[in-house]
Design a protein around this motif. Sequence first.
Motif, PDB file in Angstrom:
ATOM      1  N   ILE A  63      -7.802  -1.090   2.532  1.00 23.38           N
ATOM      2  CA  ILE A  63      -8.547  -0.603   1.375  1.00 23.38           C
ATOM      3  C   ILE A  63      -9.108   0.783   1.644  1.00 23.38           C
ATOM      4  O   ILE A  63      -9.118   1.641   0.749  1.00 23.38           O
ATOM      5  CB  ILE A  63      -9.671  -1.587   1.011  1.00 23.38           C
ATOM      6  N   PHE A  97      -6.436   3.450   1.139  1.00 25.91           N
ATOM      7  CA  PHE A  97      -6.042   3.527  -0.268  1.00 25.91           C
ATOM      8  C   PHE A  97      -7.161   4.123  -1.119  1.00 25.91           C
ATOM      9  O   PHE A  97      -6.919   4.993  -1.967  1.00 25.91           O
ATOM     10  CB  PHE A  97      -5.669   2.134  -0.763  1.00 25.91           C
ATOM     11  N   HIS A  98      -8.372   3.666  -0.908  1.00 24.20           N
ATOM     12  CA  HIS A  98      -9.519   4.148  -1.692  1.00 24.20           C
ATOM     13  C   HIS A  98      -9.677   5.657  -1.558  1.00 24.20           C
ATOM     14  O   HIS A  98      -9.917   6.358  -2.553  1.00 24.20           O
ATOM     15  CB  HIS A  98     -10.795   3.441  -1.229  1.00 24.20           C
ATOM     16  N   THR A 139      -6.849  -5.454  -9.172  1.00 21.73           N
ATOM     17  CA  THR A 139      -7.029  -6.861  -8.814  1.00 21.73           C
ATOM     18  C   THR A 139      -7.003  -7.737 -10.055  1.00 21.73           C
ATOM     19  O   THR A 139      -6.380  -8.812 -10.061  1.00 21.73           O
ATOM     20  CB  THR A 139      -8.364  -7.053  -8.068  1.00 21.73           C
ATOM     21  N   GLU A 175      -9.447   0.200  -8.669  1.00 25.79           N
ATOM     22  CA  GLU A 175      -9.091  -0.846  -7.705  1.00 25.79           C
ATOM     23  C   GLU A 175      -9.416  -2.239  -8.243  1.00 25.79           C
ATOM     24  O   GLU A 175      -8.620  -3.182  -8.079  1.00 25.79           O
ATOM     25  CB  GLU A 175      -9.810  -0.590  -6.385  1.00 25.79           C
ATOM     26  N   VAL A 210      -7.206   7.416  -3.792  1.00 22.05           N
ATOM     27  CA  VAL A 210      -7.538   7.325  -5.219  1.00 22.05           C
ATOM     28  C   VAL A 210      -8.654   8.293  -5.549  1.00 22.05           C
ATOM     29  O   VAL A 210      -8.605   9.020  -6.557  1.00 22.05           O
ATOM     30  CB  VAL A 210      -7.929   5.880  -5.599  1.00 22.05           C
ATOM     31  N   THR A 218       0.830  -1.206   0.000  1.00 23.91           N
ATOM     32  CA  THR A 218       0.000   0.000   0.000  1.00 23.91           C
ATOM     33  C   THR A 218       0.863   1.255   0.000  1.00 23.91           C
ATOM     34  O   THR A 218       0.566   2.226  -0.694  1.00 23.91           O
ATOM     35  CB  THR A 218      -0.943   0.007   1.221  1.00 23.91           C
ATOM     36  N   HIS A 229       2.060   1.646  -3.506  1.00 23.29           N
ATOM     37  CA  HIS A 229       0.953   2.100  -4.348  1.00 23.29           C
ATOM     38  C   HIS A 229       0.721   3.606  -4.176  1.00 23.29           C
ATOM     39  O   HIS A 229       0.573   4.347  -5.157  1.00 23.29           O
ATOM     40  CB  HIS A 229      -0.338   1.364  -3.983  1.00 23.29           C
TER      41      HIS A 229
END
Length: 205
Positions: A139, A142-143, A177, A173, A146, A79, A82
Amino acid sequence: MTDQSITRYISVMARPREFDRDAALTAAIDVFWSKGFAATSTEDLVQAMNIGRQSFYNAFGDKRQLYLEALETYQRNATSCHLGRLTTPASPLKGLLDLLVGLIPDDDALRCKGCMGAGSIGEFGITDPELVEMREKMIAVFHAKVVERIREGQRLGEVDPNVDAEQAAAFIEITMTGFQLAARGGAGAQELHALAAFAVERLRA
């Protein structure tokens, strides 16, 4: 040899062998990443980590506890990488492209390993509450980033203003994946690079 010397000798011999815990954890991550949880045996782990079983249990508990620590460490590091790729470029669209491209190692062997986090989802789904909670925490952070970059792109005129930022973030996202699973299945770097560019272009104003 005096009694005192004998006592010191016995004490030294009985002392567990010291080892580099971080290096051992890194080795365990590599095994779990390659094989998953169920297919990895304790013997696989102690051999890869180059430690004895007693040291293994003393330092890491059992296989499941080690897996949780390994997965959390992997996801935290991933993460961080990212987010670095996403936020470094001045251009939000470039950040999104760098984010996707960064998932595609040129090395075939590394690329085919896919993602340990995605592998965990494939193996456990939503059946393990502890893993679900860990995943959701990662998540969420991170979300939000974004979404933030997409909205920044809309303000700068790079991203289509009619796009819903939350849905666009979910699209990115899910694409990530998909890339990781495709890589695990043997998809080539050139193919995935082209798809990364295609995905980001769907958001362009």
